[in-house]
Design a protein around this motif. Structure first.
Motif, PDB file in Angstrom:
ATOM      1  N   TRP A 165      -9.986   6.577   3.209  1.00 10.98           N
ATOM      2  CA  TRP A 165      -8.878   6.180   3.818  1.00 10.98           C
ATOM      3  C   TRP A 165      -9.055   5.475   5.215  1.00 10.98           C
ATOM      4  O   TRP A 165      -8.555   4.712   5.774  1.00 10.98           O
ATOM      5  CB  TRP A 165      -7.858   7.225   3.960  1.00 10.98           C
TER       6      TRP A 165
ATOM      7  N   PHE B 234      -6.988   3.639  12.174  1.00  6.75           N
ATOM      8  CA  PHE B 234      -6.356   3.321  11.026  1.00  6.75           C
ATOM      9  C   PHE B 234      -5.709   1.675  11.286  1.00  6.75           C
ATOM     10  O   PHE B 234      -5.545   0.688  10.541  1.00  6.75           O
ATOM     11  CB  PHE B 234      -4.785   4.258  10.770  1.00  6.75           C
ATOM     12  N   ARG B 235      -5.029   1.726  12.628  1.00  7.65           N
ATOM     13  CA  ARG B 235      -4.577   0.378  13.155  1.00  7.65           C
ATOM     14  C   ARG B 235      -5.683  -0.673  12.912  1.00  7.65           C
ATOM     15  O   ARG B 235      -5.369  -1.955  12.530  1.00  7.65           O
ATOM     16  CB  ARG B 235      -3.885   0.460  14.436  1.00  7.65           C
TER      17      ARG B 235
ATOM     18  N   ARG C 117      -3.833  -0.924   8.889  1.00 12.86           N
ATOM     19  CA  ARG C 117      -2.630   0.109   8.443  1.00 12.86           C
ATOM     20  C   ARG C 117      -1.568   0.041   9.697  1.00 12.86           C
ATOM     21  O   ARG C 117      -2.094   0.080  10.753  1.00 12.86           O
ATOM     22  CB  ARG C 117      -3.019   1.275   8.172  1.00 12.86           C
ATOM     23  N   ASN C 118      -0.311  -0.062   9.237  1.00  8.37           N
ATOM     24  CA  ASN C 118       0.802   0.455  10.172  1.00  8.37           C
ATOM     25  C   ASN C 118       0.895   1.936  10.321  1.00  8.37           C
ATOM     26  O   ASN C 118       0.745   2.719   9.326  1.00  8.37           O
ATOM     27  CB  ASN C 118       2.100  -0.006   9.733  1.00  8.37           C
ATOM     28  N   VAL C 119       1.104   2.561  11.559  1.00 10.71           N
ATOM     29  CA  VAL C 119       0.867   3.888  11.728  1.00 10.71           C
ATOM     30  C   VAL C 119       2.312   4.440  12.349  1.00 10.71           C
ATOM     31  O   VAL C 119       2.738   3.723  13.298  1.00 10.71           O
ATOM     32  CB  VAL C 119      -0.443   4.304  12.628  1.00 10.71           C
TER      33      VAL C 119
ATOM     34  N   GLY D 196       2.181   4.892   1.120  1.00  8.29           N
ATOM     35  CA  GLY D 196       2.292   5.571   2.211  1.00  8.29           C
ATOM     36  C   GLY D 196       1.077   6.922   2.379  1.00  8.29           C
ATOM     37  O   GLY D 196       1.010   7.320   1.289  1.00  8.29           O
TER      38      GLY D 196
ATOM     39  N   GLY E 105       4.850   2.061   3.586  1.00  8.10           N
ATOM     40  CA  GLY E 105       3.693   2.171   3.227  1.00  8.10           C
ATOM     41  C   GLY E 105       2.781   2.678   4.677  1.00  8.10           C
ATOM     42  O   GLY E 105       1.537   2.447   4.696  1.00  8.10           O
ATOM     43  N   ASP E 106       3.447   2.975   5.478  1.00  8.17           N
ATOM     44  CA  ASP E 106       2.806   3.399   6.649  1.00  8.17           C
ATOM     45  C   ASP E 106       1.739   4.688   6.549  1.00  8.17           C
ATOM     46  O   ASP E 106       2.204   5.433   5.633  1.00  8.17           O
ATOM     47  CB  ASP E 106       3.688   3.863   7.911  1.00  8.17           C
ATOM     48  N   VAL E 107       0.923   4.898   7.433  1.00  9.21           N
ATOM     49  CA  VAL E 107       0.319   6.073   7.471  1.00  9.21           C
ATOM     50  C   VAL E 107       0.975   6.980   8.739  1.00  9.21           C
ATOM     51  O   VAL E 107       1.210   6.601   9.808  1.00  9.21           O
ATOM     52  CB  VAL E 107      -1.061   5.882   8.144  1.00  9.21           C
TER      53      VAL E 107
ATOM     54  N   ARG F 270       0.838  -0.895  -0.120  1.00  8.35           N
ATOM     55  CA  ARG F 270      -0.002   0.083  -0.034  1.00  8.35           C
ATOM     56  C   ARG F 270       0.802   1.144  -0.016  1.00  8.35           C
ATOM     57  O   ARG F 270       2.038   1.240   0.706  1.00  8.35           O
ATOM     58  CB  ARG F 270      -0.881  -0.062   1.359  1.00  8.35           C
TER      59      ARG F 270
ATOM     60  N   GLN G 244      -7.853  -0.891  11.264  1.00  9.65           N
ATOM     61  CA  GLN G 244      -8.434  -1.050   9.742  1.00  9.65           C
ATOM     62  C   GLN G 244      -6.838  -1.798   9.045  1.00  9.65           C
ATOM     63  O   GLN G 244      -6.908  -1.855   7.885  1.00  9.65           O
ATOM     64  CB  GLN G 244      -8.955  -0.055   8.947  1.00  9.65           C
TER      65      GLN G 244
END
Ligand SMILES: Nc1ncnc2c1ncn2[C@@H]1O[C@H](COP(=O)(O)OP(=O)(O)OP(=O)(O)O)[C@@H](O)[C@H]1O
Ligand SMILES: Cc1cn([C@H]2C[C@H](O)[C@@H](COP(=O)(O)O)O2)c(=O)[nH]c1=O
Length: 225
Positions: free
Chosen positions: A213, A29-30, A34-36, A5, A88-90, A3, A32
């Motif tokens: 997002w 976000f986590r 995603r790495n944050v 970033g 690919g982190d947020v 994904r 769902q």
């Protein structure tokens, strides 16, 4: 599938309510998948945190202040933000360069053309695309009247060099944010930060849902179902 970033900054005058919501967004976000990466400016690396201490507490002239802030930003981009985006982190960052234009530019009256030059120097040549000047994909602006922010902060903590400025300073800073938002409406999302926490959270998450997002409206952190 890898994904892309996402780089999201949070802005507003001191006491506008940013920090109260950033952890909640990270959790959303986590949840769902995603790495944050959570960070802040000035700061975010050992070197930049040392510069933060100086900028927030030691007397200095306006050019020194601007140079230290951009030096901290360059280190933060190199050490934390770009590697996180490459994974690919947020990246959720409490303040970025709009704060420099609002505080050092509008607040202190520092030359904004010079700030633009420093911005280009500090934020270019770190991303994989050599000519790209790194900027947030989205800037969430917590818009609040300086008088209300001052009431919220009254007695809450020992004020630093910025928090101890008079309300007129924060009027200029607030106008600086409004000007930045008007100049880049596609990047900015304005939040009416005068609302209660629950409504601020709803408005905030609806921005992320509209962008695709976050996939659902997320309950207010701490709310009883
Ligand atoms: N919607 C709200 N209504 C009333 N008070 C709030 C609201 N949001 C936050 N606060 C309170 O206002 C104060 C400032 O909030 P917060 O620390 O989140 O602001 P901030 O924008 O991160 O400020 P700073 O950038 O100066 O750290 C805190 O005491 C917080 O509990
Ligand atoms: C990034 C940045 C920050 N500042 C000021 C704004 C705040 O008063 C402090 C940071 O404190 P916070 O509680 O973490 O928000 O620094 C600035 O003047 N210029 C900047 O670029």
């Amino acid at each position: 599938m890898s994904r892309s970033g996402l780089f999201i900054s949070f802005e507003g005058i001191d006491g506008a309510g940013k920090s109260s919501h950033i952890d909640g967004l990270a959790q959303a976000f986590r949840a769902q998948g995603r790495n944050v990466t959570l960070s802040r400016e000035p700061g975010g690396t050992p070197l930049a945190e040392k510069l933060r201490e100086l900028v927030l507490n030691d007397p200095m002239d306006a050019l020194t202040e601007a140079l230290l802030i951009f030096a901290a930003r360059r280190d933060h981009l190199c050490q934390v933000i770009e590697p996180a985006l490459a994974r690919g982190d947020v990246v959720l960052c409490d303040r970025f360069t709009d704060a420099t234009f609002a505080y050092q530019g509008a607040g202190r009256g520092f030359d904004t053309n010079l700030l633009s030059i420093l911005e280009r120097m500090a934020q270019t040549g770190v991303a994989p695309e050599p000519d790209l000047m790194r900027e947030p994909d989205l800037t969430v602006w917590f818009d609040l009247a300086p008088e209300v922010a001052a009431e919220r902060l009254a007695g809450a903590r020992v004020p630093d060099r910025f928090e101890s400025q008079p309300v007129e300073f924060f009027r200029r800073v607030a106008q600086g944010y409004a000007d930045r938002a008007a100049a880049a409406p596609q990047r900015f999302a304005r939040i009416d930060a005068a609302q209660d926490r629950h409504r601020v959270w709803q408005q905030l998450t609806s921005v992320f849902v509209r962008k695709g997002w976050l996939s659902i409206m997320v309950p207010t952190p701490g709310a009883v179902a």
